[in-house]
Design a protein around this motif. Structure first.
Motif, PDB file in Angstrom:
ATOM      1  N   ARG A 267      -4.854   0.423  10.990  1.00  0.00           N
ATOM      2  CA  ARG A 267      -4.427  -0.792  10.280  1.00  0.00           C
ATOM      3  C   ARG A 267      -4.510  -0.603   8.775  1.00  0.00           C
ATOM      4  NH1 ARG A 267      -6.955  -4.771   7.781  1.00  0.00           N
ATOM      5  NH2 ARG A 267      -9.019  -4.107   8.494  1.00  0.00           N
ATOM      6  N   ARG A 268      -5.622  -0.046   8.308  1.00  0.00           N
ATOM      7  CA  ARG A 268      -5.780   0.158   6.865  1.00  0.00           C
ATOM      8  C   ARG A 268      -4.785   1.194   6.348  1.00  0.00           C
ATOM      9  NH1 ARG A 268     -12.095   1.084   5.821  1.00  0.00           N
ATOM     10  NH2 ARG A 268     -11.370   1.137   3.649  1.00  0.00           N
ATOM     11  N   LEU A 269      -4.472   2.183   7.173  1.00  0.00           N
ATOM     12  CA  LEU A 269      -3.508   3.203   6.758  1.00  0.00           C
ATOM     13  C   LEU A 269      -2.119   2.595   6.599  1.00  0.00           C
ATOM     14  CD1 LEU A 269      -3.443   6.269   6.181  1.00  0.00           C
ATOM     15  CD2 LEU A 269      -2.649   6.588   8.525  1.00  0.00           C
ATOM     16  N   HIS A 270      -1.728   1.718   7.525  1.00  0.00           N
ATOM     17  CA  HIS A 270      -0.432   1.049   7.404  1.00  0.00           C
ATOM     18  C   HIS A 270      -0.391   0.163   6.158  1.00  0.00           C
ATOM     19  CE1 HIS A 270       0.485   1.526  11.992  1.00  0.00           C
ATOM     20  NE2 HIS A 270       0.630   2.641  11.312  1.00  0.00           N
ATOM     21  N   ASP A 271      -1.495  -0.538   5.894  1.00  0.00           N
ATOM     22  CA  ASP A 271      -1.559  -1.359   4.681  1.00  0.00           C
ATOM     23  C   ASP A 271      -1.418  -0.484   3.434  1.00  0.00           C
ATOM     24  OD1 ASP A 271      -1.912  -3.608   6.228  1.00  0.00           O
ATOM     25  OD2 ASP A 271      -4.094  -3.710   5.928  1.00  0.00           O
ATOM     26  N   GLU A 272      -2.052   0.683   3.463  1.00  0.00           N
ATOM     27  CA  GLU A 272      -1.970   1.594   2.317  1.00  0.00           C
ATOM     28  C   GLU A 272      -0.541   2.086   2.105  1.00  0.00           C
ATOM     29  OE1 GLU A 272      -3.820   5.810   0.634  1.00  0.00           O
ATOM     30  OE2 GLU A 272      -4.600   4.930   2.476  1.00  0.00           O
ATOM     31  N   GLN A 273       0.148   2.409   3.181  1.00  0.00           N
ATOM     32  CA  GLN A 273       1.526   2.882   3.044  1.00  0.00           C
ATOM     33  C   GLN A 273       2.410   1.826   2.391  1.00  0.00           C
ATOM     34  OE1 GLN A 273       1.731   4.031   7.293  1.00  0.00           O
ATOM     35  NE2 GLN A 273       2.436   6.041   6.598  1.00  0.00           N
ATOM     36  N   ARG A 274       2.205   0.565   2.753  1.00  0.00           N
ATOM     37  CA  ARG A 274       2.979  -0.513   2.124  1.00  0.00           C
ATOM     38  C   ARG A 274       2.626  -0.641   0.643  1.00  0.00           C
ATOM     39  NH1 ARG A 274       2.237  -2.916   7.330  1.00  0.00           N
ATOM     40  NH2 ARG A 274       0.286  -3.915   6.683  1.00  0.00           N
ATOM     41  N   LEU A 275       1.335  -0.514   0.323  1.00  0.00           N
ATOM     42  CA  LEU A 275       0.913  -0.592  -1.078  1.00  0.00           C
ATOM     43  C   LEU A 275       1.535   0.538  -1.895  1.00  0.00           C
ATOM     44  CD1 LEU A 275      -2.574  -1.369  -2.479  1.00  0.00           C
ATOM     45  CD2 LEU A 275      -1.518   0.788  -3.113  1.00  0.00           C
ATOM     46  N   LEU A 276       1.534   1.751  -1.358  1.00  0.00           N
ATOM     47  CA  LEU A 276       2.106   2.888  -2.077  1.00  0.00           C
ATOM     48  C   LEU A 276       3.605   2.704  -2.283  1.00  0.00           C
ATOM     49  CD1 LEU A 276       0.198   5.808  -0.306  1.00  0.00           C
ATOM     50  CD2 LEU A 276      -0.229   4.907  -2.594  1.00  0.00           C
ATOM     51  N   GLN A 277       4.287   2.162  -1.293  1.00  0.00           N
ATOM     52  CA  GLN A 277       5.724   1.923  -1.431  1.00  0.00           C
ATOM     53  C   GLN A 277       6.008   0.913  -2.533  1.00  0.00           C
ATOM     54  OE1 GLN A 277       6.922   0.761   2.512  1.00  0.00           O
ATOM     55  NE2 GLN A 277       6.762   2.841   3.336  1.00  0.00           N
ATOM     56  N   ARG A 278       5.190  -0.152  -2.607  1.00  0.00           N
ATOM     57  CA  ARG A 278       5.393  -1.155  -3.657  1.00  0.00           C
ATOM     58  C   ARG A 278       5.240  -0.544  -5.041  1.00  0.00           C
ATOM     59  NH1 ARG A 278       2.074  -4.444  -0.449  1.00  0.00           N
ATOM     60  NH2 ARG A 278       0.376  -4.387  -1.975  1.00  0.00           N
ATOM     61  N   GLN A 279       4.393   0.480  -5.158  1.00  0.00           N
ATOM     62  CA  GLN A 279       4.162   1.109  -6.457  1.00  0.00           C
ATOM     63  C   GLN A 279       5.041   2.340  -6.668  1.00  0.00           C
ATOM     64  OE1 GLN A 279      -0.036   1.210  -7.768  1.00  0.00           O
ATOM     65  NE2 GLN A 279      -0.539   0.137  -5.876  1.00  0.00           N
ATOM     66  N   ALA A 280       6.056   2.502  -5.805  1.00  0.00           N
ATOM     67  CA  ALA A 280       7.021   3.606  -5.918  1.00  0.00           C
ATOM     68  C   ALA A 280       6.333   4.963  -5.884  1.00  0.00           C
ATOM     69  CB  ALA A 280       7.862   3.453  -7.187  1.00  0.00           C
ATOM     70  N   VAL A 281       5.314   5.083  -5.038  1.00  0.00           N
ATOM     71  CA  VAL A 281       4.594   6.346  -4.873  1.00  0.00           C
ATOM     72  C   VAL A 281       5.165   7.061  -3.653  1.00  0.00           C
ATOM     73  CG1 VAL A 281       2.359   7.412  -4.427  1.00  0.00           C
ATOM     74  CG2 VAL A 281       2.524   5.449  -5.970  1.00  0.00           C
ATOM     75  N   LEU A 282       5.749   8.232  -3.874  1.00  0.00           N
ATOM     76  CA  LEU A 282       6.409   8.992  -2.824  1.00  0.00           C
ATOM     77  C   LEU A 282       5.630  10.282  -2.555  1.00  0.00           C
ATOM     78  CD1 LEU A 282      10.006   8.548  -4.274  1.00  0.00           C
ATOM     79  CD2 LEU A 282       8.835   7.059  -2.634  1.00  0.00           C
ATOM     80  N   LEU A 283       6.149  11.109  -1.687  1.00  0.00           N
ATOM     81  CA  LEU A 283       5.579  12.436  -1.412  1.00  0.00           C
ATOM     82  C   LEU A 283       4.134  12.362  -0.939  1.00  0.00           C
ATOM     83  CD1 LEU A 283       6.975  14.377  -4.519  1.00  0.00           C
ATOM     84  CD2 LEU A 283       7.938  14.295  -2.222  1.00  0.00           C
ATOM     85  N   VAL A 284       3.820  11.343  -0.142  1.00  0.00           N
ATOM     86  CA  VAL A 284       2.467  11.194   0.386  1.00  0.00           C
ATOM     87  C   VAL A 284       2.506  11.323   1.903  1.00  0.00           C
ATOM     88  CG1 VAL A 284       0.478   9.665   0.650  1.00  0.00           C
ATOM     89  CG2 VAL A 284       1.744   9.705  -1.509  1.00  0.00           C
TER      90      VAL A 284
END
Length: 423
Positions: A267-284
């Motif tokens: 659950r926390r990993l999915h939340d993190e992926q959404r947070l990274l997408q909002r901040q335009a963080v790719l290549l993760v």
């Protein structure tokens, strides 16, 4: 009929006590039909004073049950308004709730905290006055905070300032300040961190209008991780990665780079992926994995962040519901978490290439979870310490080259930071 805000707050506090979820999570799930700002302020105030309020109720003659369920939290909520908000909440309103008698309410409205703790002494007095489990106050006192233990405890009773980081690769500081001013957020530059801004004034709804590709609300202490890493080449690994803000900040500062985020909770990993997408963080690459047994090739990491689960004693002001968790967990939780932290740091160092940078950070202030964890890996020859600069806190008196961050000195949550080099 609209439910009184006091009753809503009591239901939320009962849910927090039962489930040990955060206040923010419970409020978002319940979606109460009362003003969100008023509700949050009320619940935070009660959580920061619950032990004092229970003792005040007894002092004023209330003998009913407290805590355990919404009915038991409601008199505590009313006591908070009677003691700390009597200028804005009339006694008639509190009487109309039908929980406390008029004499009890009048007693509470005339009561000062010093009266409530009369007869108590030393750390026991401070534990009640500032509503902390006694063992937590004892652990914090061992850290010998600058200015004394009471100055630190006082800081936990106040809201933590809001800090915003801006994307330095896309904006200058002057551009960032001007853009924030245009949407109703006045800020001033951080005196140490070059991409951090302290919020001085904010109009309602302005934070929600932030473009998260350029700006993000993040605590000042949490921003320290990417500054400690500085410049590096190669991949960055983030152990115990969720919620992901430290990794996102590192990406903003270092430019597009390959990164691996390790998090054991799906659950926390999915939340993190959404947070990274909002901040335009790719290549993760986000991996659902135990950070103490990382699925990474030994010697492959060039820059690693280790920010493991901890007792969160540096966040007792920002997230006062932590007090209920620590109360239930007891002192034994410190040793359990220290074992996890040491295992995670050792795993990170095994993954690191020689000469790689490893940042070890926590948002707690116990010696056992901080200096003692780092000391063990250094003494075993896995790494050597270099100065954890830039300095936003104070140099630790217990271990050279590491820094401690205290809320009453650095205007942010508390914590610890060490910078290690793999040998």
């Amino acid at each position: 009929m609209v439910e009184p805000v006091e009753a809503v707050c009591a239901r939320i506090l009962a849910r927090i006590e039962a489930k040990l979820y955060s206040l923010r999570y419970i409020v978002e799930k319940m979606k109460p039909r009362v003003p969100r700002g008023l509700l949050n302020a009320l619940c935070l105030g009660v959580l920061r004073n619950y032990r004092l309020l229970i003792r005040a109720l007894r002092y004023c003659g209330y003998r009913g049950d407290v805590r355990g369920n919404a009915r038991g939290w409601l008199p505590i909520v009313i006591a908070y308004e009677a003691m700390f908000r009597h200028d804005s909440v009339p006694a008639e309103k509190l009487r109309s709730l039908g929980v406390l008698g008029g004499e009890t309410i009048d007693c509470l409205r005339g009561l000062e905290p010093k009266h409530v703790v009369s007869g108590l002494h030393g750390l026991e007095r401070l534990a009640v006055l500032y509503s902390m489990p006694l063992w937590v106050v004892e652990e914090l006192a061992k850290a010998e905070p600058p200015g004394g233990i009471e100055e630190l405890l006082k800081s936990f009773q106040e809201p933590t300032p809001i800090w915003i980081r801006f994307n330095k690769r896309r904006l200058s500081r002057e551009q960032a300040i001007k853009m924030l001013e245009a949407i109703g957020i006045s800020v001033k530059p951080d005196p140490v961190l070059d991409d951090s801004l302290e919020v001085i004034r904010v109009e309602p709804g302005a934070i929600e209008r932030l473009d998260n590709r350029l700006f993000y609300v993040q605590d000042r202490a949490a921003m320290l991780a990417s500054h400690l890493l500085g410049k590096f080449e190669g991949a960055v690994y983030d152990f115990f990665s969720a919620p992901g803000n430290k990794l996102a900040h590192t990406y903003w500062r270092s430019g597009p780079t390959y990164a691996v985020a390790l998090e054991v909770s799906r659950r926390r990993l999915h939340d993190e992926q959404r947070l990274l997408q909002r901040q335009a963080v790719l290549l993760v690459d986000a991996a659902e994995a135990d950070a103490t047994r990382p699925p990474l090739r030994p010697g492959s990491g060039r820059a690693i962040i280790v920010d493991p689960d901890c007792t969160s004693m540096g966040r007792l002001g920002h997230s006062p519901e932590t007090r209920l968790f620590l109360e239930r967990a007891g002192r034994r939780i410190v040793e359990r978490l220290a074992e996890l932290q040491e295992a995670g740091l050792r795993a990170a160092l095994r993954t690191a290439a020689r000469g790689a940078k490893v940042v070890y950070m926590t948002c707690t202030l116990t010696l056992r979870e901080n200096e003692e964890v780092v000391r063990k890996v250094v003494e075993d020859g896995l790494a050597e310490l270099v100065e954890a600069k830039p300095l936003i806190g104070v140099w630790s008196p217990f271990m050279r080259k590491t820094q401690r961050v205290y809320p009453h000195m650095s205007k942010c949550t508390g914590g610890f930071a060490a910078l290690l080099i793999r040998v």
